[in-house]
Design an enzyme around this catalytic site. Structure first.
Site, mmCIF file in Angstrom:
data_model
loop_
_atom_site.group_PDB
_atom_site.id
_atom_site.type_symbol
_atom_site.label_atom_id
_atom_site.label_comp_id
_atom_site.label_asym_id
_atom_site.label_seq_id
_atom_site.Cartn_x
_atom_site.Cartn_y
_atom_site.Cartn_z
ATOM 1 N N HIS A 18 -4.766 -3.884 -5.391
ATOM 2 C CA HIS A 18 -4.291 -3.738 -6.993
ATOM 3 C C HIS A 18 -3.442 -2.633 -6.854
ATOM 4 O O HIS A 18 -2.056 -2.928 -7.685
ATOM 5 C CB HIS A 18 -6.164 -3.200 -7.794
ATOM 6 N N HIS A 22 0.373 -2.351 -8.220
ATOM 7 C CA HIS A 22 1.626 -1.355 -8.836
ATOM 8 C C HIS A 22 2.751 -0.591 -8.172
ATOM 9 O O HIS A 22 3.516 -0.099 -8.736
ATOM 10 C CB HIS A 22 0.773 -0.281 -8.490
#
Length: 266
Positions: free
Chosen positions: A122, A127
């Site tokens: 993640h 990001h």
């Protein structure tokens, strides 16, 4: 964010590198393969351009130190491994210093499709593509600067603006809704759900409405906010966000969409 986790943080060596196991690299490879086609189909071009710039490894977990070298040249940001869970105060402080806190573990296969707490897939796959864009990086920096000036009681309000944009934001691109947020890019199931499902609401991006809207971490979102243009998000970085938080607090939470188990101001 969850209050506890079953995962254990990985520790970096003196060079900032983490030794992942063959199975952990295999999980990364399978996650990347599972998302490769979907992100091309459902993610906004802002994210896809960042993913291309970074050219992440596809078959092994990347090193935060290596990603930091690239981001420093692009936007002045770096990625730092942290324990699985950190508090809002630490999170905002790191963003204010242009440091992105990356949970160092990778999910198990049991949590392959959806994981409540952030993992390294993640953090890096989700990001860092937007952090390679100076405009989105500046927005994250603005959230951090507002957070370090906020009181504890403000944290749960301010984080919603980050949650419904950088984490789970949508945008309109060439008349079509596309996903923008990192939580969508890194979720094999929620990415498709956010864009195509008829279940969730998709409301226009509005700072005050977002600050008043609780969210849940234990399920796919029941509502998203849609940017007509990323410029709406960048303009929000120039607002007095703490004044917006105070106004949102005076108006109260909007609980009609998320009446049960939603996160509220504490």
């Amino acid at each position: 964010m969850p209050k506890s986790t079953k995962y254990i943080a990985k520790v970096a060596d003196e060079r900032g590198h983490i030794a992942y196991t063959e199975e952990e690299d295999a999980v990364w490879a399978d996650l990347y393969a599972a998302q490769a086609e979907n992100v091309q189909r459902f993610m906004a071009r802002d994210y896809l351009e960042g993913l291309e710039r970074l050219d992440l490894p596809k078959t092994r977990v990347p090193s935060c130190a290596d990603i930091s070298e690239r981001l420093l040249d692009m936007t002045g940001w770096r990625v730092q491994p942290v324990p699985a869970l950190i508090g809002f105060k630490t999170f905002f402080g790191m963003l204010a210093d242009k440091v992105f806190p990356a949970a160092s573990f990778i999910r198990s296969r049991e949590d392959f499709d959806y994981i409540e707490e952030p993992d390294i897939f993640h953090e890096i796959f989700g990001h860092t593509p937007l952090l390679s864009d100076p405009r989105f990086a500046a927005f994250s920096h603005a959230i951090g600067k507002a957070g370090v000036q906020a009181d504890d009681k403000d944290y749960a309000w301010l984080i919603r603006l980050y949650w419904f944009s950088i984490e789970f934001g949508l945008r309109r691109q060439d008349g079509v809704i596309k996903a923008l947020g990192s939580g969508l890019a890194s979720s094999p199931t929620e990415l498709v759900y956010a864009v195509e499902s008829g279940i969730p609401d998709r409301d226009p991006f509005d700072v005050l409405t977002i600050l008043r809207t609780p969210y849940r971490i234990d399920m796919h979102q029941m509502g998203y906010f849609v940017l007509n243009s990323p410029e709406e998000l960048f303009a929000a970085a120039d607002r007095d966000l703490l004044a917006d938080v105070r106004q949102a607090q005076s108006l109260g939470l909007l609980l009609n969409k998320f009446p049960e188990k939603a996160t509220a101001a504490e």
